[in-house]
Design a protein around this motif. Structure first.
Motif, PDB file in Angstrom:
ATOM      1  N   PRO A  24       0.576  -1.098  -7.962  1.00  0.00           N
ATOM      2  CA  PRO A  24      -0.004  -0.815  -9.281  1.00  0.00           C
ATOM      3  C   PRO A  24      -0.359  -2.035 -10.117  1.00  0.00           C
ATOM      4  O   PRO A  24      -1.401  -2.047 -10.782  1.00  0.00           O
ATOM      5  CB  PRO A  24       1.091   0.018  -9.961  1.00  0.00           C
ATOM      6  CG  PRO A  24       1.752   0.731  -8.835  1.00  0.00           C
ATOM      7  CD  PRO A  24       1.781  -0.266  -7.716  1.00  0.00           C
ATOM      8  N   GLU A  25       0.473  -3.064 -10.103  1.00  0.00           N
ATOM      9  CA  GLU A  25       0.161  -4.209 -10.948  1.00  0.00           C
ATOM     10  C   GLU A  25      -1.065  -4.953 -10.422  1.00  0.00           C
ATOM     11  O   GLU A  25      -1.954  -5.335 -11.201  1.00  0.00           O
ATOM     12  CB  GLU A  25       1.359  -5.140 -11.060  1.00  0.00           C
ATOM     13  CG  GLU A  25       1.103  -6.290 -12.008  1.00  0.00           C
ATOM     14  CD  GLU A  25       2.381  -6.940 -12.533  1.00  0.00           C
ATOM     15  OE1 GLU A  25       2.315  -8.127 -12.863  1.00  0.00           O
ATOM     16  OE2 GLU A  25       3.417  -6.256 -12.621  1.00  0.00           O
ATOM     17  N   ALA A  26      -1.143  -5.145  -9.108  1.00  0.00           N
ATOM     18  CA  ALA A  26      -2.315  -5.799  -8.525  1.00  0.00           C
ATOM     19  C   ALA A  26      -3.574  -4.963  -8.770  1.00  0.00           C
ATOM     20  O   ALA A  26      -4.648  -5.504  -9.057  1.00  0.00           O
ATOM     21  CB  ALA A  26      -2.112  -6.018  -7.030  1.00  0.00           C
ATOM     22  N   ASP A  27      -3.443  -3.644  -8.665  1.00  0.00           N
ATOM     23  CA  ASP A  27      -4.581  -2.764  -8.904  1.00  0.00           C
ATOM     24  C   ASP A  27      -5.050  -2.860 -10.351  1.00  0.00           C
ATOM     25  O   ASP A  27      -6.254  -2.916 -10.631  1.00  0.00           O
ATOM     26  CB  ASP A  27      -4.206  -1.320  -8.581  1.00  0.00           C
ATOM     27  CG  ASP A  27      -3.925  -1.102  -7.105  1.00  0.00           C
ATOM     28  OD1 ASP A  27      -4.449  -1.873  -6.281  1.00  0.00           O
ATOM     29  OD2 ASP A  27      -3.181  -0.161  -6.778  1.00  0.00           O
ATOM     30  N   ALA A  28      -4.094  -2.867 -11.291  1.00  0.00           N
ATOM     31  CA  ALA A  28      -4.447  -2.951 -12.705  1.00  0.00           C
ATOM     32  C   ALA A  28      -5.124  -4.284 -13.023  1.00  0.00           C
ATOM     33  O   ALA A  28      -6.109  -4.339 -13.776  1.00  0.00           O
ATOM     34  CB  ALA A  28      -3.205  -2.761 -13.570  1.00  0.00           C
ATOM     35  N   ALA A 186      -0.297  10.073  -4.009  1.00  0.00           N
ATOM     36  CA  ALA A 186      -1.240   8.970  -3.846  1.00  0.00           C
ATOM     37  C   ALA A 186      -0.680   7.997  -2.799  1.00  0.00           C
ATOM     38  O   ALA A 186       0.500   8.066  -2.444  1.00  0.00           O
ATOM     39  CB  ALA A 186      -1.463   8.260  -5.176  1.00  0.00           C
ATOM     40  N   ARG A 187      -1.520   7.089  -2.341  1.00  0.00           N
ATOM     41  CA  ARG A 187      -1.084   6.187  -1.281  1.00  0.00           C
ATOM     42  C   ARG A 187      -1.330   4.720  -1.647  1.00  0.00           C
ATOM     43  O   ARG A 187      -2.361   4.378  -2.221  1.00  0.00           O
ATOM     44  CB  ARG A 187      -1.842   6.497   0.021  1.00  0.00           C
ATOM     45  CG  ARG A 187      -1.535   7.862   0.606  1.00  0.00           C
ATOM     46  CD  ARG A 187      -0.064   8.001   0.984  1.00  0.00           C
ATOM     47  NE  ARG A 187       0.211   9.296   1.560  1.00  0.00           N
ATOM     48  CZ  ARG A 187       0.154   9.568   2.863  1.00  0.00           C
ATOM     49  NH1 ARG A 187      -0.191   8.612   3.707  1.00  0.00           N
ATOM     50  NH2 ARG A 187       0.404  10.770   3.306  1.00  0.00           N
ATOM     51  N   GLU A 188      -0.370   3.877  -1.311  1.00  0.00           N
ATOM     52  CA  GLU A 188      -0.593   2.447  -1.316  1.00  0.00           C
ATOM     53  C   GLU A 188      -0.247   1.927   0.073  1.00  0.00           C
ATOM     54  O   GLU A 188       0.570   2.506   0.789  1.00  0.00           O
ATOM     55  CB  GLU A 188       0.240   1.737  -2.390  1.00  0.00           C
ATOM     56  CG  GLU A 188       1.744   1.754  -2.172  1.00  0.00           C
ATOM     57  CD  GLU A 188       2.487   0.900  -3.209  1.00  0.00           C
ATOM     58  OE1 GLU A 188       1.897   0.537  -4.231  1.00  0.00           O
ATOM     59  OE2 GLU A 188       3.666   0.603  -2.965  1.00  0.00           O
ATOM     60  N   GLY A 189      -0.896   0.850   0.452  1.00  0.00           N
ATOM     61  CA  GLY A 189      -0.678   0.313   1.784  1.00  0.00           C
ATOM     62  C   GLY A 189      -1.248  -1.089   1.893  1.00  0.00           C
ATOM     63  O   GLY A 189      -1.805  -1.629   0.935  1.00  0.00           O
ATOM     64  N   PRO A 190      -1.171  -1.707   3.067  1.00  0.00           N
ATOM     65  CA  PRO A 190      -1.616  -3.099   3.253  1.00  0.00           C
ATOM     66  C   PRO A 190      -3.122  -3.200   3.433  1.00  0.00           C
ATOM     67  O   PRO A 190      -3.619  -3.728   4.422  1.00  0.00           O
ATOM     68  CB  PRO A 190      -0.867  -3.516   4.531  1.00  0.00           C
ATOM     69  CG  PRO A 190      -0.756  -2.245   5.313  1.00  0.00           C
ATOM     70  CD  PRO A 190      -0.551  -1.151   4.293  1.00  0.00           C
ATOM     71  N   MET A 197      -0.460  -5.299  -0.427  1.00  0.00           N
ATOM     72  CA  MET A 197      -0.298  -3.892  -0.754  1.00  0.00           C
ATOM     73  C   MET A 197      -1.191  -3.529  -1.931  1.00  0.00           C
ATOM     74  O   MET A 197      -1.145  -4.162  -2.984  1.00  0.00           O
ATOM     75  CB  MET A 197       1.162  -3.587  -1.086  1.00  0.00           C
ATOM     76  CG  MET A 197       2.114  -3.747   0.078  1.00  0.00           C
ATOM     77  SD  MET A 197       1.857  -2.504   1.369  1.00  0.00           S
ATOM     78  CE  MET A 197       2.537  -1.048   0.569  1.00  0.00           C
ATOM     79  N   ARG A 198      -1.988  -2.485  -1.753  1.00  0.00           N
ATOM     80  CA  ARG A 198      -2.895  -2.018  -2.796  1.00  0.00           C
ATOM     81  C   ARG A 198      -2.949  -0.499  -2.779  1.00  0.00           C
ATOM     82  O   ARG A 198      -2.754   0.139  -1.740  1.00  0.00           O
ATOM     83  CB  ARG A 198      -4.306  -2.577  -2.572  1.00  0.00           C
ATOM     84  CG  ARG A 198      -4.447  -4.076  -2.723  1.00  0.00           C
ATOM     85  CD  ARG A 198      -4.238  -4.517  -4.155  1.00  0.00           C
ATOM     86  NE  ARG A 198      -5.170  -3.856  -5.060  1.00  0.00           N
ATOM     87  CZ  ARG A 198      -6.402  -4.314  -5.350  1.00  0.00           C
ATOM     88  NH1 ARG A 198      -6.818  -5.442  -4.792  1.00  0.00           N
ATOM     89  NH2 ARG A 198      -7.175  -3.657  -6.188  1.00  0.00           N
ATOM     90  N   GLY A 199      -3.255   0.077  -3.941  1.00  0.00           N
ATOM     91  CA  GLY A 199      -3.520   1.496  -3.996  1.00  0.00           C
ATOM     92  C   GLY A 199      -4.878   1.776  -3.377  1.00  0.00           C
ATOM     93  O   GLY A 199      -5.873   1.147  -3.724  1.00  0.00           O
ATOM     94  N   LEU A 200      -4.922   2.712  -2.446  1.00  0.00           N
ATOM     95  CA  LEU A 200      -6.158   2.984  -1.722  1.00  0.00           C
ATOM     96  C   LEU A 200      -7.255   3.481  -2.666  1.00  0.00           C
ATOM     97  O   LEU A 200      -8.421   3.109  -2.531  1.00  0.00           O
ATOM     98  CB  LEU A 200      -5.894   4.018  -0.628  1.00  0.00           C
ATOM     99  CG  LEU A 200      -7.085   4.434   0.233  1.00  0.00           C
ATOM    100  CD1 LEU A 200      -7.732   3.234   0.886  1.00  0.00           C
ATOM    101  CD2 LEU A 200      -6.651   5.447   1.286  1.00  0.00           C
TER     102      LEU A 200
END
Length: 353
Positions: A24-28, A186-190, A197-200
């Motif tokens: 989530p933080e990287a996505d934001a 929801a999914r996060e993965g590499p 790791m990111r939210g798809l």
């Protein structure tokens, strides 16, 4: 577009009582980067509030932040300005990523950092807030993006928006996007750069906004084109991973007859984008024997001939403002499709071999 827009971006990765997330933080941060990019959302950075777990010191569950009050403080500012001036801005972006659940069939709620089992009342129901600001018409458009689970458990009462109902005319045009359908996770993965790791869902959304989705005649991305791109991106990326579980189809809600558009209008076909290499996606082709003496053409949706930034005997190089799908074509007709995605860090080397 953009100068009178506002945004609240929230990414919660640290949950002392529920278990930490990574994406989530990287996505934001990545969504924030698109928002303030002149070729993206073009929102003034001063108009964007970015709330991340790393903004706050590590704390035990009850003191962990961000909490409901931190987010409502920003909504309060919009409320006060709207009551005093009747309008706040043109478009409001609301982006929420972290643990979540579905308090109703149509909504998703972002759990705050201090939430725990038995204390799920610490949440922000995204659609409720988005619809309140829609109906108040403090903005012309409201964009809600929620990259969190929508599993259908509810252990605490759903929070209400703490303002009296206001009825503006006309109400704001909506564009709501959820990482998954009701009752799904929801999914996060590499899937990020270097296996980060990111939210798809956010990864797909930003790939579309940065050029992957089809553009209209003005070089912008309409909501329906973005929906189509995200849906296909998620399914493709998920199935490529070989996961046998059911994939999380995203869900969109907007006026199909009046979809919002995203991004700045494209430059005239063939016009160079004046970007420094440090601010661009760099695509590089080292000239091989089969390339010698031939013209190379780089293209994407709405831009059939992107001018190279570097054209030398041993290499051609393009500095691109947006990620997405591109095609390089050699003058003998040979071509190659490739994808530009991730952060603007290292050059992308493309070869016809």
């Amino acid at each position: 577009m953009g100068a009178k827009d506002y945004a609240i971006v929230v990414g919660i990765s640290k949950y002392p009582a529920l278990g930490d997330l990574v994406g989530p933080e990287a996505d934001a941060r990545d969504f924030h980067a698109w928002l303030i990019d002149p070729q993206g959302g073009a929102v003034p950075e001063a108009n964007v509030t970015l709330l991340l777990s790393s903004n706050y010191p590590v704390a035990a569950q009850l003191k962990a932040k961000p909490q409901v009050a931190d987010i409502e403080a920003v909504f309060d500012d919009f409320y006060v300005k709207g009551r005093e001036e009747s309008v706040v801005g043109d478009r409001l972006y609301l982006y929420f990523a972290g643990h979540g659940f579905a308090p109703s069939l149509e909504d998703a709620a972002l759990l705050m950092a201090n939430a725990a089992r038995g204390m799920t009342g610490y949440h922000i129901p995204g659609r409720k807030y988005a619809n309140w600001f829609r109906q108040a018409a403090f903005f012309k458009e409201v964009v809600l993006i929620m990259d969190c689970c929508r599993e259908n458990y509810q252990l605490s009462a759903v929070r209400n928006v703490p303002y009296e109902q206001l009825n503006g005319d006309p109400p704001a045009t909506p564009f709501f996007a959820f990482a998954t359908q009701w009752s799904r996770a929801a999914r996060e993965g590499p899937w990020g750069d270097g296996g980060a790791m990111r939210g798809l869902f956010t990864l797909a959304l930003l790939a579309g906004l940065r050029g992957g989705a089809a553009r209209d005649a003005n070089g912008q991305i309409a909501g329906d084109a973005l929906e189509s791109f995200v849906f296909n991106f998620v399914r493709k990326r998920f199935t490529e991973g070989g996961d046998q579980e059911e994939h999380p189809d995203p869900e969109f809600s907007y006026d199909k007859m009046k979809p919002l558009v995203f991004g700045a209008p494209a430059a005239a076909p063939g016009a160079a984008v004046p970007l420094a290499a440090a601010d661009a996606y760099i695509v590089r082709i080292a000239i091989q024997n089969g390339d010698a003496g031939k013209k190379l053409t780089l293209s994407t949706n709405g831009r059939p001939d992107i001018a190279p930034a570097v054209q030398q005997p041993d290499k051609w190089e393009w500095h691109l403002d947006m990620a997405g799908l591109y095609k390089v074509t050699r003058s003998d007709g040979k071509s190659k499709l490739f994808e530009v995605i991730g952060e603007k860090k290292e050059a992308i080397d493309v070869s016809f071999d």
